[in-house]
Design an enzyme around this catalytic site. Structure first.
Site, PDB file in Angstrom:
ATOM      1  N   GLU A 185      -5.507 -58.779  34.863  1.00  0.00           N
ATOM      2  CA  GLU A 185      -5.532 -59.683  33.696  1.00  0.00           C
ATOM      3  C   GLU A 185      -6.098 -61.060  34.050  1.00  0.00           C
ATOM      4  O   GLU A 185      -5.628 -62.081  33.545  1.00  0.00           O
ATOM      5  CB  GLU A 185      -4.129 -59.808  33.083  1.00  0.00           C
ATOM      6  CG  GLU A 185      -3.587 -58.478  32.585  1.00  0.00           C
ATOM      7  CD  GLU A 185      -2.316 -58.596  31.741  1.00  0.00           C
ATOM      8  OE1 GLU A 185      -1.756 -59.701  31.646  1.00  0.00           O
ATOM      9  OE2 GLU A 185      -1.913 -57.573  31.154  1.00  0.00           O
ATOM     10  N   GLU A 254      -2.842 -50.476  30.051  1.00  0.00           N
ATOM     11  CA  GLU A 254      -1.426 -50.656  29.726  1.00  0.00           C
ATOM     12  C   GLU A 254      -1.213 -50.508  28.235  1.00  0.00           C
ATOM     13  O   GLU A 254      -1.626 -51.364  27.469  1.00  0.00           O
ATOM     14  CB  GLU A 254      -0.923 -52.045  30.162  1.00  0.00           C
ATOM     15  CG  GLU A 254      -0.828 -52.189  31.655  1.00  0.00           C
ATOM     16  CD  GLU A 254      -0.432 -53.584  32.093  1.00  0.00           C
ATOM     17  OE1 GLU A 254       0.228 -54.292  31.314  1.00  0.00           O
ATOM     18  OE2 GLU A 254      -0.809 -53.958  33.213  1.00  0.00           O
TER      19      GLU A 254
END
Ligand SMILES: *[C@@H]1O[C@H](CO)[C@@H](O)[C@H](O)[C@H]1NC(C)=O
Ligand SMILES: *[C@@H]1O[C@H](CO)[C@@H](O)[C@H](O)[C@H]1NC(C)=O
Ligand SMILES: *[C@@H]1O[C@H](CO)[C@@H](O)[C@H](O)[C@H]1NC(C)=O
Ligand SMILES: *[C@@H]1O[C@H](CO)[C@@H](O)[C@H](O)[C@H]1NC(C)=O
Ligand SMILES: *[C@@H]1O[C@H](CO)[C@@H](O)[C@H](O)[C@H]1NC(C)=O
Ligand SMILES: *[C@@H]1O[C@H](CO)[C@@H](O)[C@H](O)[C@H]1NC(C)=O
Ligand SMILES: *[C@@H]1O[C@H](CO)[C@@H](O)[C@H](O)[C@H]1NC(C)=O
Length: 900
Positions: A185, A254
């Site tokens: 991320e 995710e």
């Protein structure tokens, strides 16, 4: 080719496979804009997350096989740098950190592996996975174009890749690893670092690819990932997502199927009390999740097509937390994440199936898998509008393979649509999967699997707009862990010659290096007779102010507890009582898990910031920031490891009388027996305040009993898009009461339990319990779809899906080691109500009980056909019948005799 020669060839191939790798025939992994290509075949893969250190190695095989059973193709995990290298250059790859063993166990189950190295991983894990020593590398700045950081990161990533290669764990070596991840991320952080951010990201990509691992690398949430790295999506929804190149497949790294809990920090100023609002458990409802899953599978495809005008099929990989587990020891991140990392995942914290979530997802995965031939066979799905808010996505090739997804995106109403001359009723906000473009095999809003209610904790329940089952915690069931306790007091303040004095306030982590949560700060001030008089006359009270503090501070004046405060960078103001002459001001600063998310983590720190001062003196404020402070890291009990089994004699324990007045900062010790059987065990610490616990020397974790507000848990409706405020549970309950003690850490009796308690609580009401599914319920109607195992798919033939039209089925099961011991309710007909509240309707088959009893009693599992045939005839003609059942599970050992 002669038979003999063929056999010889076969033997050769098998031997080659064994030489090159132990698990699979070596295969290559590539990709294109449509899909991951595994050994030359486009695949649609479902990946389940299991973070190895959040379970014990003894739990791994069961977790992996349950994942496989649930339809998972790939196991994914982060790599936890601070677990593997707690001291620079000293690696740990043992116990819960035996990564190689974990990967091999996954491979032994025939599953692939996705290794997300990071090594920054976030993961709600202490410091996002960074070792705390990394802060002390001279000149270091994390996650940017900084040579010291890049050197450390490269060294660790290379270490992991080399280890995997040495153990032949990459696909081309016959191992399971098909994909790797670098960074995590970073796209959310890049802009904080200016142009150095982009340089770092490019360097990280190049460094990773340069390690020659031979499998693709991904970067999640990295819209500007370089051409040779796949950028992927994380989130509740990913329908707006497309990779940054036409050559990359869609991967959802995710898919948030649940969430974790924390002790949410309040920003108000707190004086003297510990009473705070806390976060609620965010439970995703089933239908929601399933809709998100399937919805996205096709929406991602169509969205991509619409925006690029391409005629292509995109087969995403989607990945979600399959098992959350436990943040053992001090591994919880945060700050202030709780010890449980249950996550509301399909496997609960203890490794048991969370029903109906597990079963509903298993069916979904099976349905998607049955569509895989059609999904990969065609180059583009056909999109048809079936109504204003209804649509179909059809995958059909010339060879007659055909699968379709029918969606109703109306949040309020169900809809009947006509598709290929057949009518289908779609519940609101749902997707139906038509395996063969005719027969419905699955609908995201129709749950046909059992609901389970466990002895400990509450699971999410999936019935549409129906109330949650009641909790089954009758007071008479409480089993106190022990009535015989010993205690020893932890000194309040500086306790050894390991203290040191420094003029000024040192940053918490710079002193503790995170070797302990605790850091004592002690200073001495002088109060004159004039000040005392001034306070008496003016009726003012001196006030201690700390400009900014995290996560928790206890304040003592002259050895007396005066107050506490908690929060994240909050101002603390504490009125205090001073006497004439010298006064000791003692602060205990505490961390409760280090920051795991955000930019500039190395500068984040903990403890105090700004000034510390006393105000209200006759001559103005007394600034303490530049005073001499004496520091002491950690607790005496921690230093002497009084929780270790081998510890003998360094402290003198004394018996704790039953009526003892509880005192602050006490260590408690007892020995306990565990409940028999194989069920996991948990201890209830809701009678305690805050502290840490150890069992047989194993650090179970921190505990903290804080109550959620009573309201805020509105009824949960699965319909409509999910957001993080939707479907909260746990109102009025402690954020965490039950703490998992892994079976492999205990023996049947005489287990050492050590508790450090920071508040005034005695341990007499700590209880212990087996955690297992006690109540199981099922509700399946005649018009439900047939069980998925009744569908058979042709391997290489003409693409026809063969369906043996079977009646719907109810499958019920207890956890391993348990059997169905009694039937509380059974009715085939028109029963009303939901789990724990079923009642008979007008129509009821008199055979209901005997059929269920015959099929299920004394068994670990049973299947019942939901049809008139199974119940010896039609109890009421012309009405859709439903079978509703509630039964009890008990440990098998206890019920065999009673059934005789
Ligand atoms: C994998 O790819 C490499 C490089 O193209 C090739 O040499 C090797 O034979 C391939 N392995 C398999 C099992 O296909
Ligand atoms: C603190 O350290 C000093 C110097 O090492 C020592 O003299 C003193 O006894 C220590 N204090 C305690 C309470 O042990
Ligand atoms: C922590 O220590 C480092 C040196 O190791 C120093 O550069 C930094 O300023 C210190 N942080 C604080 C907040 O004092
Ligand atoms: C701190 O202690 C040192 C050594 O005892 C002393 O010289 C200094 O004056 C003290 N500073 C303050 C602010 O009290
Ligand atoms: C396809 O194969 C199945 C079984 O192999 C056979 O029963 C069926 O008739 C075939 N369908 C067509 C259209 O050839
Ligand atoms: C139990 O079911 C009845 C209807 O069958 C309903 O009226 C009642 O509210 C339910 N009670 C609970 C606690 O769910
Ligand atoms: C179902 O129960 C039987 C015994 O009652 C057991 O042998 C079997 O393994 C169970 N199946 C599953 C999937 O648990």
């Amino acid at each position: 080719m002669g038979l003999k020669f063929q056999r010889l060839l076969f033997v050769l191939i098998v031997q080659l496979a064994v030489v090159a790798g132990e698990f699979f025939k070596p295969f290559n992994v590539t990709y294109d804009g449509r899909a991951m290509i595994i050994d030359g075949k486009r695949r649609m893969l479902i990946s389940g997350g299991i973070h190895y250190p959040r379970a014990t190695p003894e739990m791994w095989p069961d977790l992996i096989s349950k994942s496989k059973d649930g339809g998972v193709d790939v196991i994914e995990t982060y790599v936890f740098w601070n677990g593997h290298e707690p001291v620079r250059g000293q690696y740990v790859f043992e116990g819960r950190y035996d990564l190689v063993k974990f990967v091999k166990q996954v491979a032994a189950n025939g599953l692939y592996f996705f290794l997300r190295i990071g090594p920054y991983v976030c993961a709600e894990w202490n410091f996002g996975g960074f070792p705390v020593w990394l802060r002390d590398v001279p000149g270091i700045e994390f996650r940017t174009d900084n040579a010291p950081f890049k050197d450390e990161m490269e060294r660790f990533v290379k270490k992991i890749v080399d280890l995997m290669r040495e153990e032949s764990l990459f696909s081309w070596q016959g191992g399971p690893i098909i994909m790797l991840q670098i960074e995590n991320e970073y796209g959310n952080m890049e802009s904080f670092y200016g142009s150095k951010g982009k340089d770092y990201m490019r360097w990280a990509a190049k460094m990773a690819v340069g390690l020659d691992a031979g499998v693709p690398w991904v970067m999640c949430k990295q819209v500007d990932a370089p051409e040779n790295i796949i950028d992927t999506c994380n989130g509740y929804y990913c329908d707006g997502f497309k990779p940054n190149s036409n050559n990359k497949p869609i991967i959802w790294t995710e898919e948030w199927d649940g969430w974790t809990r924390d002790y949410k920090l309040s920003s108000c100023i707190l004086v003297g009390v510990i009473e705070f609002p806390i976060a609620l458990h965010k439970t995703l409802r089933l239908q929601l999740l399933a809709f998100s899953n399937v919805g996205e599978v096709f929406r991602i495809i169509t969205c991509r097509m619409a925006s690029l005008g391409l005629v292509k099929l995109f087969n995403p990989v989607f990945s979600f937390q399959y098992f959350g587990g436990t943040n053992f020891g001090r591994s919880a991140g945060g700050p202030t994440y709780i010890t449980s990392y249950d996550y509301d995942a399909p496997l609960d914290e203890y490794g048991l199936l969370r029903q109906p979530k597990w079963g509903h997802l298993k069916d979904l995965h099976a349905a998607i898998k049955l569509c895989e031939p059609a999904l990969v066979a065609v180059s583009s799905p056909k999109y048809i509008k079936l109504g204003s808010k209804q649509e179909a996505h059809i995958y059909q090739d010339k060879g007659q393979k055909c699968s379709a997804f029918l969606a109703n995106i109306d949040e309020q109403n169900s809809a009947t649509v006509v598709f290929q001359k057949q009518a289908y009723t779609l519940p609101p906000w749902s997707v139906s999967i038509l395996l063969d473009c005719k027969n419905v095999a699955y609908n995201t809003a129709k749950i046909g699997v059992q609901t389970s209610i466990k002895t400990v904790g509450v699971d999410s329940v999936a019935y549409l707009n129906e109330p949650l089952p009641m909790k089954l915690m009758a007071p008479y069931e409480v089993e106190y862990i022990s009535q015989t306790w010993e205690t020893v007091k932890e000194p309040i303040g500086v306790w050894s010659a390991r203290n040191f004095t420094y003029q000024g306030i040192l940053e918490h982590l710079n002193v503790t290096k995170d070797q302990s949560d605790y850091l004592w700060y002690l200073t001495r001030i002088y109060v004159s007779n004039e000040d005392i008089k001034f306070w008496e006359e003016s009726q003012l009270i001196p006030v201690l102010t700390i400009d900014s503090m995290r996560d928790l501070v206890y304040i003592f004046v002259n050895g007396q507890f005066t107050g506490s405060a908690r929060g994240k960078w909050v101002t603390v103001t504490q009125p205090i009582d001073l006497k004439e002459g010298y006064n000791d001001i003692l602060l205990l600063s505490q961390t409760v898990g280090l920051q795991n998310y955000g930019a500039f983590l190395e500068k984040d720190g903990a403890g105090f910031r700004g000034q510390i001062k006393l105000s209200g003196f006759k001559n103005g404020d007394l600034v303490l920031t530049e005073s001499n402070w004496t520091y002491q890291v950690g607790l005496k009990g921690e230093y002497f490891k009084i929780y270790a089994i081998s510890e003998k004699g360094t402290v003198e324990w004394s018996k704790l009388p039953r009526d003892a007045t509880a005192t602050r900062f006490s260590w408690y010790k007892t020995y306990f027996d565990v409940p028999g059987g194989v069920d996991p065990i948990a201890i209830d610490l809701s009678s305690m305040g805050k502290g840490q616990i150890w069992v047989n020397g194993h650090h179970i974790g921190r505990y903290w009993t804080l109550y959620a507000p009573k309201d805020g848990c509105q009824t949960c409706d699965y319909r409509g898009a999910y957001d993080s405020n939707k479907c909260l549970t746990n109102c009025g309950e402690p954020t965490q009461s039950w703490y998992h003690i892994p079976r492999s850490w205990v023996q049947p009796s005489n287990n050492l339990l050590i508790i450090f308690e920071e508040t005034e609580k005695n341990p007499f009401e700590i209880s212990i319990k087996s955690h297992y599914t006690e109540t199981i319920c099922g509700k399946v109607s005649e018009d439900h779809f047939p069980p998925l195992h009744s569908w058979s798919l042709p391997e290489t033939t003409n693409g026809t899906v063969v369906l043996n039209r079977m009646a719907p089925e109810m499958y019920l099961h207890c956890d391993a080691g348990n059997s169905i011991s009694s039937i509380k309710f059974a009715s085939y007909g028109t029963p009303q109500g939901s789990c724990q509240n079923f009642s008979r309707g007008d129509c009821h088959s008199p055979n209901s009980y005997s059929v269920l009893s015959e099929a299920c009693l004394g068994r670990q599992n049973c299947s019942i056909s939901v049809s008139n045939d199974a119940f010896g005839g039609d109890p009421c003609h012309g009405v859709v019948k439903t079978l509703s059942v509630e039964m009890k599970c008990s440990p098998s050992s206890t019920i065999t005799s009673s059934l005789m």
